[in-house]
Design a protein around this motif. Structure first.
Motif, PDB file in Angstrom:
ATOM      1  N   ASP A 122       0.830  -0.539   0.178  1.00 51.30           N
ATOM      2  CA  ASP A 122       0.289   0.449  -0.359  1.00 51.30           C
ATOM      3  C   ASP A 122       1.025   1.289   0.146  1.00 51.30           C
ATOM      4  OD1 ASP A 122      -2.853  -1.808   0.475  1.00 51.30           O
ATOM      5  OD2 ASP A 122      -3.133  -1.626   2.071  1.00 51.30           O
ATOM      6  N   THR A 150      -3.894   0.450  -2.396  1.00 55.31           N
ATOM      7  CA  THR A 150      -5.035   1.108  -1.146  1.00 55.31           C
ATOM      8  C   THR A 150      -5.375  -0.859  -1.249  1.00 55.31           C
ATOM      9  OG1 THR A 150      -5.301   2.254   0.503  1.00 55.31           O
ATOM     10  CG2 THR A 150      -6.998   2.212  -1.464  1.00 55.31           C
ATOM     11  N   THR A 151      -5.511  -0.202   0.066  1.00 62.30           N
ATOM     12  CA  THR A 151      -6.363  -1.694   0.840  1.00 62.30           C
ATOM     13  C   THR A 151      -7.356  -1.546   1.449  1.00 62.30           C
ATOM     14  OG1 THR A 151      -4.971  -3.314   1.224  1.00 62.30           O
ATOM     15  CG2 THR A 151      -7.450  -3.722   2.156  1.00 62.30           C
TER      16      THR A 151
END
Length: 494
Positions: A130, A193-194
């Motif tokens: 990320d 991103t998560t």
């Protein structure tokens, strides 16, 4: 391209300075930082990093071109400002933050020249880090938002979700100006991103668009009735023929007809005896050795599946509709239409229920119809509709005895247990100041039947003389009134 996102191009440089992965750095017990990658514009500027530590800490290996607002601190939270003046060539550094014998590396980049990112395979993005920017190339599928530009990009190694696409000037919410359609081949780049369990590239910049040579113009219907029937897809195809890929056995190709650059594909849709179901059909053409794909989503209605809470929780996430009944056990502190319901088998969360203006209270009996969803690994009912509602009426025994028999109206009684007629099944008499009522079996929770009743009184140590609160329906047996479907709420020992 936004400078704060340009890290992938120099990832190899950073790798020379660090010996542990982003995941390993995040696991330090003594110290954490709000970000381990810092980007400063070429013209100079400041970036803030929050340090959270449980002991004294020190930052070392700071180069001359970089200034810190402080290079040491104590227990608690400290904001450290990383500042650099204008640069004529790219600067990189890895400073070391040491706390209680552990070392956190912070990578700093001040980039002056534009560096084109290499195209990454999507599997490498999915296994990546990320905050790092990646460039990917693949086919657009699952286009879900044409304002922000949300869709999937698929290559031969996997699929990654794109959450937001910038237009040609770098602005948001103008996706339509790009003319991207499902099936197009795009090259995009953006930071990873998560969100929950979904890996995303956010607010991507479009590098290239290759229009697909096949396009789904329309479908005869996007929602097929549960009885089945025919579905026709109307296509524009500028490639060499059309092939169809359907991943389900309930949707079979019946015929393919071509008319110049137009095609019609007819499907036979089988009847559906289960819940709602959905699939994505792929239409494929080739040209000069290249493959082009267009997709279309089809939903078929199904029957509503009756389930208790545990059965609903055990179901798979999907489009099937479930009908679940239970008591409202808890309501969200801010939103009345977000609440939990409970039966004898468990408890489940219902998110944004269409309650049709009904104000719920804890203890109400409700029947919901909705889909099995999930958020951050937790099961929930989504797109739910309040199908049935019965507010609890708190009454005296005398009032209860005058009510009409009904399994749709629920009452709450509180009284002293005067006798236990059948302990195993919880058949008891209770009284209050107004009179006495017979309770035909006390259930441990809504929906419990048969053997599930057995042993509740003994298990909870309930005896004659105790005060008990129950919720249930008004019924009768051979003309004698009684409470039926009585659910245990609480009791107080004598």
């Amino acid at each position: 391209m936004k400078l704060k996102y340009i890290f992938t191009a120099l990832a190899a440089v950073f790798a020379l300075f660090t010996s542990c992965s982003e995941e390993e750095m995040a696991q330090l017990g003594s110290v954490q930082v709000s970000q381990s990658y810092v980007a400063i514009p070429a013209e100079g500027g400041t970036c803030e990093v929050t340090v959270r530590a449980n002991a004294d800490w020190q930052i070392t290996d700071v180069p001359e071109w970089l200034t810190l607002s402080t290079d040491h601190g104590t227990i608690g939270e400290t904001v450290v400002k990383f500042t650099a003046g204008a640069a004529t060539s790219t600067n990189t550094a890895t400073v070391l933050l040491t706390c209680n014998g552990e070392t956190q590396r912070i990578n700093v980049l001040q980039q002056t020249e534009k560096v084109d990112l290499p195209i990454s395979k999507i599997k490498d993005v999915l296994n990546g880090v990320d905050g790092v920017t990646y460039r990917v190339k693949g086919v657009v599928t699952g286009l879900s938002n044409t304002i922000y530009g949300n869709y999937d990009v698929v290559d031969e190694t996997g699929s990654v979700y794109i959450y937001g696409t910038l237009d040609a000037s770098g602005a948001e919410k103008n996706f339509a100006s790009l003319g991207i359609e499902a099936g197009d081949i795009v090259t995009v780049e953006g930071p990873r991103t998560t969100y929950g369990s979904t890996i995303e590239l956010v607010n991507v910049t479009v590098i290239a668009i290759e229009k697909s040579l096949i396009k789904v113009d329309s479908l005869s219907t996007t929602t097929v009735e549960k009885e089945g029937g025919e579905l026709v897809a109307y296509l524009t195809c500028k490639g060499e023929g059309v092939s169809v890929e359907s991943p389900v056995d309930w949707l079979a190709v019946k015929s393919v007809k071509t008319f110049g650059q137009n095609a019609e594909v007819t499907f036979a849709v089988a009847a559906n005896a289960g819940g709602d179901r959905k699939t994505s059909i792929s239409f494929v053409t080739t040209s000069k050795g290249k493959t082009y794909t267009a997709t279309a989503d089809v939903t078929q209605k199904g029957s509503i599946i009756a389930a208790n809470v545990s059965e609903f929780l055990a179901a798979s996430v999907g489009d099937s509709q479930y009908r679940v009944t239970g008591l409202v056990s808890k309501i969200h502190e801010k939103y009345n239409n977000n609440f939990w319901i409970q039966d004898a088998t468990g408890e489940m969360y219902a998110y944004k229920v269409n309650a049709q203006g009904v104000t719920l209270t804890v203890g109400d009996f409700v029947t919901l119809v909705g889909k099995r969803g999930e958020y951050n690994g937790s099961a929930q009912m989504t797109e739910a509709v309040l199908e049935k509602h019965s507010a609890i009426q708190v009454v005296t025994v005398a009032d209860f005895l005058t009510k009409s028999d009904s399994n749709d109206v629920y009452y709450e009684l509180t009284g002293e247990i005067t006798s236990i007629a059948k302990e195993d099944y919880g058949n008891i008499y209770i009284k209050d100041a107004s009179g006495e009522a017979y309770i035909y079996g006390v259930l441990p929770g809504y929906g419990a039947t048969g053997a599930a009743k057995q042993g509740l009184l003994a298990a909870k140590g309930i005896k004659v003389g105790d005060t008990i609160t129950l919720r249930g329906n008004k019924g009768s047996y051979k003309g004698s009134p009684q409470m039926v479907n009585a659910v245990y709420v609480s009791h107080t020992a004598k």
